[in-house]
Design a protein around this motif. Sequence first.
Motif, PDB file in Angstrom:
ATOM      1  N   LYS A  11       9.997  -0.160  -1.894  1.00 50.51           N
ATOM      2  CA  LYS A  11       9.504   1.129  -1.406  1.00 50.51           C
ATOM      3  C   LYS A  11       8.087   1.392  -1.890  1.00 50.51           C
ATOM      4  O   LYS A  11       7.262   1.917  -1.139  1.00 50.51           O
ATOM      5  CB  LYS A  11      10.445   2.258  -1.809  1.00 50.51           C
ATOM      6  CG  LYS A  11      11.714   2.253  -0.993  1.00 50.51           C
ATOM      7  CD  LYS A  11      12.531   3.498  -1.185  1.00 50.51           C
ATOM      8  CE  LYS A  11      13.717   3.456  -0.243  1.00 50.51           C
ATOM      9  NZ  LYS A  11      14.374   4.725  -0.117  1.00 50.51           N
ATOM     10  N   LEU A  12       7.790   1.003  -3.118  1.00 47.72           N
ATOM     11  CA  LEU A  12       6.416   1.154  -3.616  1.00 47.72           C
ATOM     12  C   LEU A  12       5.448   0.306  -2.799  1.00 47.72           C
ATOM     13  O   LEU A  12       4.346   0.757  -2.462  1.00 47.72           O
ATOM     14  CB  LEU A  12       6.327   0.769  -5.095  1.00 47.72           C
ATOM     15  CG  LEU A  12       6.898   1.750  -6.090  1.00 47.72           C
ATOM     16  CD1 LEU A  12       6.798   1.183  -7.515  1.00 47.72           C
ATOM     17  CD2 LEU A  12       6.186   3.089  -6.015  1.00 47.72           C
ATOM     18  N   CYS A  62       4.216   2.344  11.100  1.00 42.01           N
ATOM     19  CA  CYS A  62       4.022   1.755   9.773  1.00 42.01           C
ATOM     20  C   CYS A  62       3.451   2.801   8.816  1.00 42.01           C
ATOM     21  O   CYS A  62       3.940   2.958   7.695  1.00 42.01           O
ATOM     22  CB  CYS A  62       3.067   0.561   9.838  1.00 42.01           C
ATOM     23  SG  CYS A  62       3.708  -0.915  10.613  1.00 42.01           S
ATOM     24  N   ILE A  63       2.434   3.497   9.264  1.00 43.39           N
ATOM     25  CA  ILE A  63       1.778   4.491   8.417  1.00 43.39           C
ATOM     26  C   ILE A  63       2.770   5.599   8.034  1.00 43.39           C
ATOM     27  O   ILE A  63       2.891   5.960   6.858  1.00 43.39           O
ATOM     28  CB  ILE A  63       0.536   5.069   9.116  1.00 43.39           C
ATOM     29  CG1 ILE A  63      -0.540   3.981   9.256  1.00 43.39           C
ATOM     30  CG2 ILE A  63      -0.005   6.278   8.363  1.00 43.39           C
ATOM     31  CD1 ILE A  63      -1.681   4.330  10.200  1.00 43.39           C
ATOM     32  N   LYS A  64       3.473   6.125   9.004  1.00 45.41           N
ATOM     33  CA  LYS A  64       4.363   7.264   8.742  1.00 45.41           C
ATOM     34  C   LYS A  64       5.592   6.865   7.932  1.00 45.41           C
ATOM     35  O   LYS A  64       5.876   7.445   6.883  1.00 45.41           O
ATOM     36  CB  LYS A  64       4.808   7.895  10.061  1.00 45.41           C
ATOM     37  CG  LYS A  64       5.765   9.052   9.855  1.00 45.41           C
ATOM     38  CD  LYS A  64       6.188   9.701  11.153  1.00 45.41           C
ATOM     39  CE  LYS A  64       7.128  10.866  10.831  1.00 45.41           C
ATOM     40  NZ  LYS A  64       7.510  11.602  11.991  1.00 45.41           N
ATOM     41  N   GLY A  69       8.801   5.665   2.803  1.00 50.99           N
ATOM     42  CA  GLY A  69       9.759   4.708   2.255  1.00 50.99           C
ATOM     43  C   GLY A  69      11.043   4.651   3.050  1.00 50.99           C
ATOM     44  O   GLY A  69      12.124   4.501   2.492  1.00 50.99           O
ATOM     45  N   GLU A  70      10.928   4.773   4.375  1.00 52.49           N
ATOM     46  CA  GLU A  70      12.093   4.850   5.257  1.00 52.49           C
ATOM     47  C   GLU A  70      12.129   3.683   6.252  1.00 52.49           C
ATOM     48  O   GLU A  70      11.760   3.831   7.410  1.00 52.49           O
ATOM     49  CB  GLU A  70      12.091   6.175   6.019  1.00 52.49           C
ATOM     50  CG  GLU A  70      12.269   7.395   5.159  1.00 52.49           C
ATOM     51  CD  GLU A  70      13.640   7.442   4.492  1.00 52.49           C
ATOM     52  OE1 GLU A  70      14.591   6.791   4.962  1.00 52.49           O
ATOM     53  OE2 GLU A  70      13.752   8.132   3.478  1.00 52.49           O
ATOM     54  N   CYS A  75      12.444   1.194  11.861  1.00 54.11           N
ATOM     55  CA  CYS A  75      13.100   0.327  12.836  1.00 54.11           C
ATOM     56  C   CYS A  75      13.535   1.112  14.076  1.00 54.11           C
ATOM     57  O   CYS A  75      13.373   0.632  15.202  1.00 54.11           O
ATOM     58  CB  CYS A  75      14.295  -0.375  12.198  1.00 54.11           C
ATOM     59  SG  CYS A  75      13.828  -1.611  10.969  1.00 54.11           S
ATOM     60  N   SER A  76      14.062   2.309  13.872  1.00 52.55           N
ATOM     61  CA  SER A  76      14.482   3.144  15.005  1.00 52.55           C
ATOM     62  C   SER A  76      13.301   3.512  15.894  1.00 52.55           C
ATOM     63  O   SER A  76      13.385   3.443  17.122  1.00 52.55           O
ATOM     64  CB  SER A  76      15.152   4.426  14.501  1.00 52.55           C
ATOM     65  OG  SER A  76      16.348   4.128  13.851  1.00 52.55           O
ATOM     66  N   ALA A  77      12.191   3.897  15.273  1.00 49.47           N
ATOM     67  CA  ALA A  77      10.993   4.264  16.041  1.00 49.47           C
ATOM     68  C   ALA A  77      10.459   3.062  16.812  1.00 49.47           C
ATOM     69  O   ALA A  77      10.032   3.194  17.965  1.00 49.47           O
ATOM     70  CB  ALA A  77       9.921   4.826  15.112  1.00 49.47           C
TER      71      ALA A  77
END
Length: 110
Positions: A11-12, A62-64, A69-70, A75-77
């Motif tokens: 996540k980091l 990617c940015i959002k 950290g989701e 993947c859903s987006a």
Amino acid sequence: MDQLSFLYGEKLMMKEMAKIFKRNRGIVLINWISLYSEAVQVTSIESFKILLKGIEDLLDNCIKYFAEGEPKEYCSANFMMGQQLLDNDISYGDFITGLQLFENSYLSVL
């Protein structure tokens, strides 16, 4: 390293990548346009615009979602973005080429 530490580290890394993508969004898109126009003979400006919008959405996802950290939301987006490309009759070959070149387009900023 236990699984919790690994996930925290992942996540980091995602959050750092989001910062890099946000700072270099324009560079990544310019790189992608250049790579795509060299690799593919663009026969339809409309199809190119749709594919470019998909790449912009991918980068913005990617940015959002990396910043949050989701990975599941990311993947859903991206699934929805892929569906939009299919709905607009972007060929599988152009889609795959676009994605491969997206990976190449951000190498210089990582």
